[in-house]
Design an enzyme around this catalytic site. Structure first.
Site, PDB file in Angstrom:
ATOM      1  N   SER A  94      17.290   4.777   9.331  1.00 20.47           N
ATOM      2  CA  SER A  94      17.258   4.276   7.952  1.00 20.47           C
ATOM      3  C   SER A  94      17.299   5.496   7.034  1.00 20.47           C
ATOM      4  O   SER A  94      16.921   6.596   7.437  1.00 20.47           O
ATOM      5  CB  SER A  94      16.009   3.421   7.701  1.00 20.47           C
ATOM      6  OG  SER A  94      14.842   4.068   8.150  1.00 20.47           O
ATOM      7  N   GLU A 119      16.497   7.020   3.081  1.00 16.62           N
ATOM      8  CA  GLU A 119      15.759   6.795   1.822  1.00 16.62           C
ATOM      9  C   GLU A 119      16.435   7.521   0.663  1.00 16.62           C
ATOM     10  O   GLU A 119      16.766   8.697   0.759  1.00 16.62           O
ATOM     11  CB  GLU A 119      14.310   7.280   1.997  1.00 16.62           C
ATOM     12  CG  GLU A 119      13.466   7.056   0.755  1.00 16.62           C
ATOM     13  CD  GLU A 119      11.998   7.379   0.982  1.00 16.62           C
ATOM     14  OE1 GLU A 119      11.424   6.921   1.998  1.00 16.62           O
ATOM     15  OE2 GLU A 119      11.437   8.116   0.150  1.00 16.62           O
ATOM     16  N   ASP A 133       0.356   6.866  -6.333  1.00 15.94           N
ATOM     17  CA  ASP A 133      -0.608   7.891  -6.766  1.00 15.94           C
ATOM     18  C   ASP A 133      -0.861   7.774  -8.253  1.00 15.94           C
ATOM     19  O   ASP A 133       0.010   7.339  -8.995  1.00 15.94           O
ATOM     20  CB  ASP A 133      -0.051   9.284  -6.453  1.00 15.94           C
ATOM     21  CG  ASP A 133       0.018   9.531  -4.965  1.00 15.94           C
ATOM     22  OD1 ASP A 133      -1.007   9.281  -4.302  1.00 15.94           O
ATOM     23  OD2 ASP A 133       1.087   9.930  -4.476  1.00 15.94           O
ATOM     24  N   ASP A 185      -8.401   7.335   8.175  1.00 19.37           N
ATOM     25  CA  ASP A 185      -6.948   7.290   8.017  1.00 19.37           C
ATOM     26  C   ASP A 185      -6.318   6.252   8.942  1.00 19.37           C
ATOM     27  O   ASP A 185      -5.495   5.431   8.520  1.00 19.37           O
ATOM     28  CB  ASP A 185      -6.384   8.687   8.329  1.00 19.37           C
ATOM     29  CG  ASP A 185      -5.025   8.869   7.699  1.00 19.37           C
ATOM     30  OD1 ASP A 185      -4.939   8.822   6.470  1.00 19.37           O
ATOM     31  OD2 ASP A 185      -4.050   9.028   8.451  1.00 19.37           O
ATOM     32  N   LYS A 234      -3.247  -2.027   7.117  1.00 26.21           N
ATOM     33  CA  LYS A 234      -1.948  -2.360   6.513  1.00 26.21           C
ATOM     34  C   LYS A 234      -1.091  -3.157   7.492  1.00 26.21           C
ATOM     35  O   LYS A 234      -0.411  -4.105   7.108  1.00 26.21           O
ATOM     36  CB  LYS A 234      -1.199  -1.084   6.110  1.00 26.21           C
ATOM     37  CG  LYS A 234      -1.893  -0.319   4.986  1.00 26.21           C
ATOM     38  CD  LYS A 234      -1.046   0.816   4.445  1.00 26.21           C
ATOM     39  CE  LYS A 234      -1.209   2.112   5.178  1.00 26.21           C
ATOM     40  NZ  LYS A 234      -0.662   3.269   4.444  1.00 26.21           N
ATOM     41  N   PHE A 269       7.562  20.006  -2.692  1.00 25.12           N
ATOM     42  CA  PHE A 269       7.289  18.587  -2.403  1.00 25.12           C
ATOM     43  C   PHE A 269       6.193  18.473  -1.341  1.00 25.12           C
ATOM     44  O   PHE A 269       5.275  17.661  -1.447  1.00 25.12           O
ATOM     45  CB  PHE A 269       8.536  17.877  -1.840  1.00 25.12           C
ATOM     46  CG  PHE A 269       9.621  17.621  -2.841  1.00 25.12           C
ATOM     47  CD1 PHE A 269       9.380  17.694  -4.207  1.00 25.12           C
ATOM     48  CD2 PHE A 269      10.896  17.266  -2.421  1.00 25.12           C
ATOM     49  CE1 PHE A 269      10.392  17.446  -5.134  1.00 25.12           C
ATOM     50  CE2 PHE A 269      11.915  17.014  -3.323  1.00 25.12           C
ATOM     51  CZ  PHE A 269      11.662  17.109  -4.682  1.00 25.12           C
ATOM     52  N   HIS A 316      13.679   7.693  10.195  1.00 22.57           N
ATOM     53  CA  HIS A 316      13.876   7.435   8.764  1.00 22.57           C
ATOM     54  C   HIS A 316      14.184   8.797   8.136  1.00 22.57           C
ATOM     55  O   HIS A 316      13.418   9.749   8.303  1.00 22.57           O
ATOM     56  CB  HIS A 316      12.575   6.859   8.179  1.00 22.57           C
ATOM     57  CG  HIS A 316      12.652   6.487   6.732  1.00 22.57           C
ATOM     58  ND1 HIS A 316      13.287   5.356   6.278  1.00 22.57           N
ATOM     59  CD2 HIS A 316      12.158   7.103   5.619  1.00 22.57           C
ATOM     60  CE1 HIS A 316      13.171   5.273   4.956  1.00 22.57           C
ATOM     61  NE2 HIS A 316      12.500   6.327   4.527  1.00 22.57           N
ATOM     62  N   ARG A 364      21.338  13.102  -1.054  1.00 22.40           N
ATOM     63  CA  ARG A 364      22.387  14.018  -0.553  1.00 22.40           C
ATOM     64  C   ARG A 364      22.754  13.565   0.849  1.00 22.40           C
ATOM     65  O   ARG A 364      21.861  13.281   1.644  1.00 22.40           O
ATOM     66  CB  ARG A 364      21.849  15.437  -0.421  1.00 22.40           C
ATOM     67  CG  ARG A 364      21.504  16.088  -1.718  1.00 22.40           C
ATOM     68  CD  ARG A 364      20.580  17.272  -1.407  1.00 22.40           C
ATOM     69  NE  ARG A 364      19.992  17.752  -2.624  1.00 22.40           N
ATOM     70  CZ  ARG A 364      20.493  18.752  -3.339  1.00 22.40           C
ATOM     71  NH1 ARG A 364      21.567  19.376  -2.924  1.00 22.40           N
ATOM     72  NH2 ARG A 364      19.910  19.125  -4.460  1.00 22.40           N
TER      73      ARG A 364
HETATM   74  P1  FAD Z   1      -3.125   3.519   1.260  1.00 22.62           P
HETATM   75  O1  FAD Z   1      -2.663   3.152   2.599  1.00 22.62           O
HETATM   76  O2  FAD Z   1      -3.783   2.486   0.441  1.00 22.62           O
HETATM   77  O3  FAD Z   1      -4.101   4.752   1.362  1.00 22.62           O
HETATM   78  C1  FAD Z   1      -3.596   5.977   1.847  1.00 22.62           C
HETATM   79  C2  FAD Z   1      -4.645   6.761   2.573  1.00 22.62           C
HETATM   80  O4  FAD Z   1      -5.661   7.133   1.665  1.00 22.62           O
HETATM   81  C3  FAD Z   1      -5.292   6.026   3.700  1.00 22.62           C
HETATM   82  O5  FAD Z   1      -4.543   6.226   4.890  1.00 22.62           O
HETATM   83  C4  FAD Z   1      -6.645   6.659   3.725  1.00 22.62           C
HETATM   84  O6  FAD Z   1      -6.585   7.776   4.572  1.00 22.62           O
HETATM   85  C5  FAD Z   1      -6.882   7.155   2.321  1.00 22.62           C
HETATM   86  N1  FAD Z   1      -7.762   6.278   1.569  1.00 22.62           N
HETATM   87  C6  FAD Z   1      -7.413   5.520   0.526  1.00 22.62           C
HETATM   88  N2  FAD Z   1      -8.466   4.856   0.055  1.00 22.62           N
HETATM   89  C7  FAD Z   1      -9.495   5.193   0.812  1.00 22.62           C
HETATM   90  C8  FAD Z   1     -10.852   4.834   0.833  1.00 22.62           C
HETATM   91  N3  FAD Z   1     -11.360   3.971  -0.057  1.00 22.62           N
HETATM   92  N4  FAD Z   1     -11.658   5.372   1.764  1.00 22.62           N
HETATM   93  C9  FAD Z   1     -11.145   6.229   2.673  1.00 22.62           C
HETATM   94  N5  FAD Z   1      -9.871   6.616   2.703  1.00 22.62           N
HETATM   95  C10 FAD Z   1      -9.044   6.119   1.801  1.00 22.62           C
HETATM   96  N6  FAD Z   1       4.924   6.867  -3.716  1.00 22.62           N
HETATM   97  C11 FAD Z   1       5.513   6.306  -4.828  1.00 22.62           C
HETATM   98  O7  FAD Z   1       4.959   6.395  -5.934  1.00 22.62           O
HETATM   99  N7  FAD Z   1       6.716   5.663  -4.729  1.00 22.62           N
HETATM  100  C12 FAD Z   1       7.382   5.521  -3.545  1.00 22.62           C
HETATM  101  O8  FAD Z   1       8.456   4.922  -3.500  1.00 22.62           O
HETATM  102  C13 FAD Z   1       6.794   6.092  -2.370  1.00 22.62           C
HETATM  103  N8  FAD Z   1       7.389   5.974  -1.146  1.00 22.62           N
HETATM  104  C14 FAD Z   1       6.776   6.486  -0.049  1.00 22.62           C
HETATM  105  C15 FAD Z   1       7.387   6.308   1.209  1.00 22.62           C
HETATM  106  C16 FAD Z   1       6.794   6.816   2.363  1.00 22.62           C
HETATM  107  C17 FAD Z   1       7.478   6.582   3.696  1.00 22.62           C
HETATM  108  C18 FAD Z   1       5.591   7.553   2.275  1.00 22.62           C
HETATM  109  C19 FAD Z   1       4.969   8.150   3.509  1.00 22.62           C
HETATM  110  C20 FAD Z   1       4.959   7.739   1.037  1.00 22.62           C
HETATM  111  C21 FAD Z   1       5.533   7.195  -0.130  1.00 22.62           C
HETATM  112  N9  FAD Z   1       4.923   7.330  -1.391  1.00 22.62           N
HETATM  113  C22 FAD Z   1       5.528   6.777  -2.503  1.00 22.62           C
HETATM  114  C23 FAD Z   1       3.673   8.088  -1.543  1.00 22.62           C
HETATM  115  C24 FAD Z   1       2.405   7.199  -1.500  1.00 22.62           C
HETATM  116  O9  FAD Z   1       2.377   6.343  -2.624  1.00 22.62           O
HETATM  117  C25 FAD Z   1       1.202   8.142  -1.483  1.00 22.62           C
HETATM  118  O10 FAD Z   1       1.163   8.861  -0.297  1.00 22.62           O
HETATM  119  C26 FAD Z   1      -0.161   7.531  -1.800  1.00 22.62           C
HETATM  120  O11 FAD Z   1      -1.091   8.601  -1.984  1.00 22.62           O
HETATM  121  C27 FAD Z   1      -0.773   6.660  -0.723  1.00 22.62           C
HETATM  122  O12 FAD Z   1      -0.099   5.496  -0.554  1.00 22.62           O
HETATM  123  P2  FAD Z   1      -0.432   4.533   0.734  1.00 22.62           P
HETATM  124  O13 FAD Z   1       0.457   3.371   0.608  1.00 22.62           O
HETATM  125  O14 FAD Z   1      -0.367   5.311   1.972  1.00 22.62           O
HETATM  126  O15 FAD Z   1      -1.938   4.139   0.384  1.00 22.62           O
END
Ligand code: FAD
Length: 299
Positions: free
Chosen positions: A23, A25, A117, A169, A176, A227, A277, A283
Site C-alpha cells: 500500500s 501513503e 497530535d 503501548d 484498537k 520527520f 506500507h 514521490r
Molecule cells: P493512540 O493509539 O490513541 O495512542 C498512541 C499511543 O500513545 C499509545 O500506543 C500509547 O502508547 C500512548 N498513550 C496514549 N494515551 C495514553 C494513556 N492515557 N496512557 C498511556 N499511554 C497512552 N497523524 C495525523 O495527524 N494525520 C495522519 O494522517 C496520520 N497518519 C498516520 C499514519 C500512521 C501509519 C502512523 C503510524 C501515524 C500517523 N499519524 C497521523 C500520527 C499519529 O496521529 C500520532 O502518532 C499520534 O501521536 C498517536 O496516534 P494513535 O492513533 O497511535 O493514538
C-alpha cells in the site's frame, strides 16, 4: 570457499515466492504544483496494483475537504481502493462521525484511524475535545458503529513517545484492534530489529492481526531525519553515516537512499514479511523501485 545461504525468499522466482501486498501513503497537496506531482506519482504507482493507497489527514482536520476530495478522485479515476486517514483532534464525536459518513457516501470503505497530535506537536500532552473521541481505540469503535469499514491503526516499533512503558503501548494497540481494526501499520523505523522485537512483543500479548511495516525511503536525509525526530523514530548511526557528506551530491544521495531502503525491505522479506506500507511523500521513484523488488509490475 563455500557460502551456506539460509533460504532467502527474496531470491526465489516469482512463481515460488509468496505474493506481496503493498500500500502507498500520500498526503493531500496544498498547491496546484503539488497536486500535479501528486497525480504524476499516482500515475506511476497505481498500475502496480496496490492493495490500497491512503491519503493522510492534516493536524486538527486541516485537510478535511482535501483528503475527501483526493480519496474520492483516486477511487473514481484509478479504480484502486483508497483509504482515508482520520484523526479525532479538536473535533466532537458528531463532527468526526460526519466526516466518516462523508467517506461512506463517497464509496470509501477503508479508514486509517488515528488519535492525532495536539497542534503544538507530539511532545505535548493530548487533551481530547470535551465531546470528542478520547483516543484511537474509541475512534475505531465509533467508526465501526457507523459502517463496516476496513480500519487500519498505528503501531510503534520504538514505542509511542508518550507511552510510559511497553506494556501500555502494546495494551493500546490491542485495544484498537479489539475495537474492530483489521491491521496495524507501523510508524517509520530504520532498524528492522526494532520491528522484529515489536512483533514478538505484540504476538506474546495475543495480538494476531497483521503488523504491516511502514517503510520510509530516505529521499532527503535532512528532511527525513527531521520527520523522524518529530515522531519519535530514531535513525541508527550506521544509517546516518551512509548519508554523511551527501547534502550537495543528490545523485549519490539517491543511489544510497535506494540501497538503504532495498536492504531494509529485502531483509524483511527474508524474515517472512509479505505486507508493506510505503510512505511516498507524494514521490514515486524510490517506492516504484522498491515495489518492483517485491515483484510488482504495471499492467
Ligand atoms: P493512540 O493509539 O490513541 O495512542 C498512541 C499511543 O500513545 C499509545 O500506543 C500509547 O502508547 C500512548 N498513550 C496514549 N494515551 C495514553 C494513556 N492515557 N496512557 C498511556 N499511554 C497512552 N497523524 C495525523 O495527524 N494525520 C495522519 O494522517 C496520520 N497518519 C498516520 C499514519 C500512521 C501509519 C502512523 C503510524 C501515524 C500517523 N499519524 C497521523 C500520527 C499519529 O496521529 C500520532 O502518532 C499520534 O501521536 C498517536 O496516534 P494513535 O492513533 O497511535 O493514538
Amino acid at each position: 570457499m563455500s557460502i551456506d545461504h539460509p533460504d532467502r525468499t527474496s531470491r526465489l522466482s516469482a512463481a515460488e515466492r509468496p505474493k506481496f501486498l503493498v500500500s502507498f501513503e500520500f498526503f493531500p497537496p496544498r498547491t496546484d504544483a503539488m497536486e500535479e506531482r501528486f497525480w504524476e506519482s499516482m500515475g506511476k504507482l497505481a498500475p502496480l496494483h496496490p492493495r490500497f493507497v491512503s491519503v493522510t489527514y492534516g493536524a486538527g482536520g486541516s485537510t478535511r475537504e482535501r483528503t475527501l476530495r483526493m480519496v474520492s478522485r483516486i477511487k473514481a479515476e484509478t479504480g484502486i481502493d483508497a483509504a482515508a486517514h482520520l484523526t479525532c483532534v479538536g473535533a466532537s464525536r458528531e463532527e468526526v462521525d460526519a466526516v466518516v459518513r462523508g467517506y461512506q457516501a463517497a464509496g470509501i470503505n477503508r479508514i486509517v484511524a488515528l488519535r492525532g497530535d495536539p497542534a503544538e506537536g507530539i511532545g505535548q500532552p493530548f487533551t481530547p475535545h470535551p465531546a470528542g473521541y478520547r483516543n484511537a481505540a474509541d475512534l475505531v469503535a465509533g467508526i465501526r458503529r457507523i459502517g463496516a469499514f476496513d480500519v487500519s491503526v498505528a503501531a510503534y516499533p520504538e514505542k509511542h513517545p508518550q507511552s510510559p512503558h511497553w506494556q501500555a503501548d502494546i495494551d493500546k494497540l490491542k485495544a484498537k484492534l479489539d475495537a474492530g481494526a483489521t491491521r496495524s501499520i507501523t510508524q517509520m523505523f530504520f532498524d528492522n530489529d526494532d520491528y522484529f522485537r515489536f512483533v514478538d512483543r505484540a504476538r506474546a500479548a495475543g495480538i494476531a492481526a497483521p503488523i504491516v511495516p511502514g517503510i520510509q525511503p530516505i529521499h532527503s536525509f535532512r528532511q527525513i531525519s527531521g520527520f523522524a525526530a518529530r515522531c519519535g523514530a530514531s535513525i541508527p548511526s550506521w544509517v546516518a553515516e551512509r548519508f554523511d557528506g551527501l547534502d550537495d551530491d543528490p545523485e549519490t544521495h539517491a543511489l544510497v537512499a535506494s540501497a538503504v531502503a532495498a536492504e531494509q525491505v529485502l531483509e524483511l522479506v527474508d524474515n517472512g514479511i509479505t505486507e508493506f506500507h510505503f510512505y511516498t511523500l507524494n514521490r514515486a521513484n524510490l517506492v516504484l523501485a522498491l515495489a518492483r523488488l517485491l515483484g510488482a509490475r504495471p499492467n
